[in-house]
Design an enzyme around this catalytic site. Structure first.
Site, mmCIF file in Angstrom:
data_model
loop_
_atom_site.group_PDB
_atom_site.id
_atom_site.type_symbol
_atom_site.label_atom_id
_atom_site.label_comp_id
_atom_site.label_asym_id
_atom_site.label_seq_id
_atom_site.Cartn_x
_atom_site.Cartn_y
_atom_site.Cartn_z
ATOM 1 N N ARG A 86 2.755 -2.820 -4.298
ATOM 2 C CA ARG A 86 3.385 -3.488 -3.147
ATOM 3 C C ARG A 86 3.546 -4.981 -3.391
ATOM 4 N NH1 ARG A 86 2.124 -5.266 2.040
ATOM 5 N NH2 ARG A 86 -0.098 -5.220 1.557
ATOM 6 N N LYS A 87 3.299 -5.432 -4.614
ATOM 7 C CA LYS A 87 3.453 -6.857 -4.945
ATOM 8 C C LYS A 87 4.926 -7.159 -5.211
ATOM 9 C CE LYS A 87 -1.194 -7.163 -6.912
ATOM 10 N NZ LYS A 87 -1.998 -7.369 -8.140
ATOM 11 N N THR A 88 5.709 -7.093 -4.140
ATOM 12 C CA THR A 88 7.147 -7.289 -4.238
ATOM 13 C C THR A 88 7.568 -8.569 -3.528
ATOM 14 O OG1 THR A 88 7.364 -5.857 -2.300
ATOM 15 C CG2 THR A 88 7.684 -4.832 -4.448
#
Length: 318
Positions: free
Chosen positions: A163-165
């Site tokens: 989820r490191k977007t």
């Protein structure tokens, strides 16, 4: 992978078109001075794929033939982001004809598509379309390459992103992972409950208490995953009812021992079913160390965070 069962583009909700409207407005909030210069005469432009994801000078292989094959492999790109590119030009009354399909690899310099329409409008959409395509294709390329590495090492389970977007750009980045053959992982905080160290510490440092609370809130439809720093923590999470345990920042050998032990001792016992995920610092250089059949998911932000873009250009035919 999703592409084996249908078109990845069919996952998209039409709401993404609103984002593209905003991006175009951001890029030209008032007058289009360059557009004034070229006018509305009809024209066409070639989309050229010039993918060079790595600087060839990094390769110091003694054998010249081997070095050349490495350079060519790392310069190859995977096309992704076609629906976003198309929508940019649709909103500007232009048409795009594609000469390769989404998900296809290509070597530079490749004529990927032709854009038809008023020259002013082609140039008005140029940078928004190219930036989106470059980012999405860079992620798809990196995803496909890492997936090929783990498959070659004998891993047949799931390779996922994280989820490191980028805020506001998550849809494009998750889309690139899917086109590259990887699992995008949970889309947002509402998709799955992931209990990390901060959640545990804030819940009287009790994994059991945190899992029970998450299960009560999410009900039967929301899975619960727990980030674990040891096999003992993973066991507590499983016994509390976690659906997925993440072995975080383990060594390659530590992962293999813990995953095997957990599966042998707990899976199927007293009706328990769970998945084992491995994450933390995984890259192309070390991911093979973590490959084993007892690991259900390998997740890594290296396929989308800090990934170099695939280079594209749009050239008016004259």
């Amino acid at each position: 992978m999703a592409s084996e069962h249908g078109k990845v583009a069919h996952l998209l909700n039409p709401n993404y078109k609103n984002d593209i409207t905003k991006w175009l407005a951001e890029d030209c909030p008032s007058f289009d001075y360059g557009g004034f210069v070229v006018g509305d005469k009809p024209g066409e432009a070639k989309l050229l794929g010039k993918s060079a994801l790595h600087d060839p000078s990094q390769f110091t292989v003694a054998n010249a033939a081997r070095a050349l094959s490495l350079i060519l492999r790392f310069m190859q790109g995977v096309l992704a982001g076609v629906p976003f590119f198309d929508e940019v030009f649709r909103q500007l009354d232009c048409r795009v004809d594609w000469h390769i399909s989404e998900g296809s690899p290509f070597s530079p310099v490749h004529h990927c598509a032709t854009v038809h329409g008023p020259v002013r409008k082609i140039l008005l959409g140029e940078r928004v379309a190219l930036n989106t395509l470059a980012r999405c294709s860079g992620i798809a390329t990196k995803s496909a390459r890492l997936l090929a590495l783990v498959r070659k090492a004998g891993y047949s389970n799931t390779l996922a992103g994280t989820r490191k977007t980028t805020p506001g750009f998550r849809l494009v980045e998750k889309y690139g992972m899917l086109v590259g053959g990887c699992d995008p992982h949970r889309y947002d905080l509402s998709t799955m409950t992931m209990l990390k160290d901060n959640h545990i510490w804030a819940c009287q440092n009790s994994i059991t208490r945190a899992v029970q609370a998450a299960k009560a809130a999410g009900g039967f439809s929301i899975k619960v995953e727990v980030e674990c720093q040891s096999e003992a923590e993973a066991e507590e999470a499983i016994r509390a009812g976690a659906d997925v345990v993440m072995l975080d920042n383990f060594s390659g050998e530590g992962v293999k021992l813990a995953a095997r032990s957990l599966k042998e001792r707990l899976k199927g016992k007293e009706g328990r079913e769970f998945l084992v995920e491995v994450s933390g610092g995984l890259t192309e250089e070390n991911v093979e160390e973590f490959v084993c059949a007892d690991v259900d998911i390998i997740s890594t932000s290296s396929i989308h965070q800090g990934v170099k873009h695939v280079d594209f250009s749009l050239k008016i035919v004259h």
